[in-house]
Design a protein around this motif. Sequence first.
Motif, mmCIF file in Angstrom:
data_model
loop_
_atom_site.group_PDB
_atom_site.id
_atom_site.type_symbol
_atom_site.label_atom_id
_atom_site.label_comp_id
_atom_site.label_asym_id
_atom_site.label_seq_id
_atom_site.Cartn_x
_atom_site.Cartn_y
_atom_site.Cartn_z
ATOM 1 N N THR A 1 1.308 2.683 -0.573
ATOM 2 C CA THR A 1 2.196 1.548 -0.618
ATOM 3 C C THR A 1 3.618 1.781 -0.115
ATOM 4 O O THR A 1 3.937 0.906 0.496
ATOM 5 N N PHE B 1 -2.523 4.243 5.158
ATOM 6 C CA PHE B 1 -2.395 2.700 5.081
ATOM 7 C C PHE B 1 -1.195 2.134 5.929
ATOM 8 O O PHE B 1 -1.206 1.239 6.302
ATOM 9 N N SER C 1 8.194 1.054 -9.256
ATOM 10 C CA SER C 1 8.586 -0.332 -9.190
ATOM 11 C C SER C 1 9.804 -0.433 -8.366
ATOM 12 O O SER C 1 10.194 -0.949 -7.215
ATOM 13 N N ALA D 1 10.628 -2.259 0.158
ATOM 14 C CA ALA D 1 10.038 -3.692 0.531
ATOM 15 C C ALA D 1 11.218 -4.794 0.692
ATOM 16 O O ALA D 1 11.044 -5.512 1.565
ATOM 17 N N ALA E 1 3.134 1.668 3.609
ATOM 18 C CA ALA E 1 3.002 0.188 4.263
ATOM 19 C C ALA E 1 4.472 -0.309 4.278
ATOM 20 O O ALA E 1 4.882 -1.103 5.082
ATOM 21 N N ALA E 2 5.357 -0.064 3.204
ATOM 22 C CA ALA E 2 6.845 -0.514 3.256
ATOM 23 C C ALA E 2 7.566 0.229 4.235
ATOM 24 O O ALA E 2 8.561 -0.462 4.826
ATOM 25 N N LEU F 1 9.680 0.937 -4.622
ATOM 26 C CA LEU F 1 8.893 -0.197 -3.835
ATOM 27 C C LEU F 1 9.895 -1.252 -3.435
ATOM 28 O O LEU F 1 10.010 -1.745 -2.640
ATOM 29 N N THR G 1 -2.772 6.278 -3.489
ATOM 30 C CA THR G 1 -2.299 4.854 -3.594
ATOM 31 C C THR G 1 -0.680 4.579 -3.271
ATOM 32 O O THR G 1 -0.298 3.627 -2.563
ATOM 33 N N LEU G 2 0.050 5.447 -4.176
ATOM 34 C CA LEU G 2 1.438 5.476 -3.861
ATOM 35 C C LEU G 2 2.004 5.659 -2.639
ATOM 36 O O LEU G 2 2.704 5.139 -2.058
#
Length: 331
Positions: free
Chosen positions: A239, A113, A42, A49, A242-243, A45, A235-236
């Motif tokens: 994510t 992603f 968290s 982000a 994407a950021a 991210l 998945t990490l």
Amino acid sequence: MAQRADRRCRARRHVVRAQAPHTRRDHTIDWFGAGILVAGVSSLLLYLAWAGPDHGWTSGLGLALLGGAIVLTALFILTELRATEPIIPMELFKSSIFSTTNAMAVTVGLAMFGAIIFIPLYLQVVMDMTPTKSGLAMLPMVIGIFGTSIPSGNWVTKTGRYRPMPIASATIVIAALLVLSLLNADSPYWLAALGLFVFGAGLGFSMQLLTVIVQNAVDPRHMGIATSTITFFRTLGGTVGAALFGAVLNTRLAHHLAENLGTTAGSPSVDTNDVSTIAGLPEPLRSDVIDAFASALHDVFISAIPIMLIALVLSLFIKEIPLRTRATPGP
């Protein structure tokens, strides 16, 4: 008759339960390790982000979140080394196949992603498609995934060899990113469809195969942990991608808007966060904004290529061992 059939089914289930051996095992859930892992991810991210784009990548808040992510990651590793039943046993990383494959999963997730989520943005902003049409326009990528994942899986089953597939996957995805980087404000849809199809074909070679490689490399008792771990890292990577690529898009879009619009690039009259607002801009302002979007997306696809080059290098170091066959069930 239905009642008799139901009674027979219940009787069979009762016999099966009576015959099946049952051994109760006590387990210890690694709540502390899970909490540290969630907190560390968290923090990373939030840096990518929120704090980085809004407050500056070297701001006090941003550096605090980044430093917190690093410290929490180190603490998580120490915790897992001492935990009775760690959620990610560190002994798994002693296997070069496990470590290399998970590293490749992160890089593939980053590029996959990070690039996929911006293709619909190109279709809507630059090609003026509706959200529904842009979703349907992604079908060539789905066809590419199915077109390679099923044949490659059959080939691995027949030959027992899997090492060429990750190499082919990274190579094809790099080629797809080069095709997508050619898109500009005047490009036809067929060029975007070609890039999407090639992109999907490259992903099809590795999406499920990386999981199989990891499952084949670990002890059967760690099968579930290995499967969830590679899914987590993929998945990490997605994510973070994407950021990360969102930050690239925003930075490059501001740059290209400044080039096309001059001093009005940062004015409130140009709202680049609303697709419908961009479509309603008067000419030639609308054309200038669309051209800036196309140029910024070009930079996003180009910036994804070095990441896939890392994935290609990692794929060359994945060792190939014989596939594990299904064991004969015991008594």
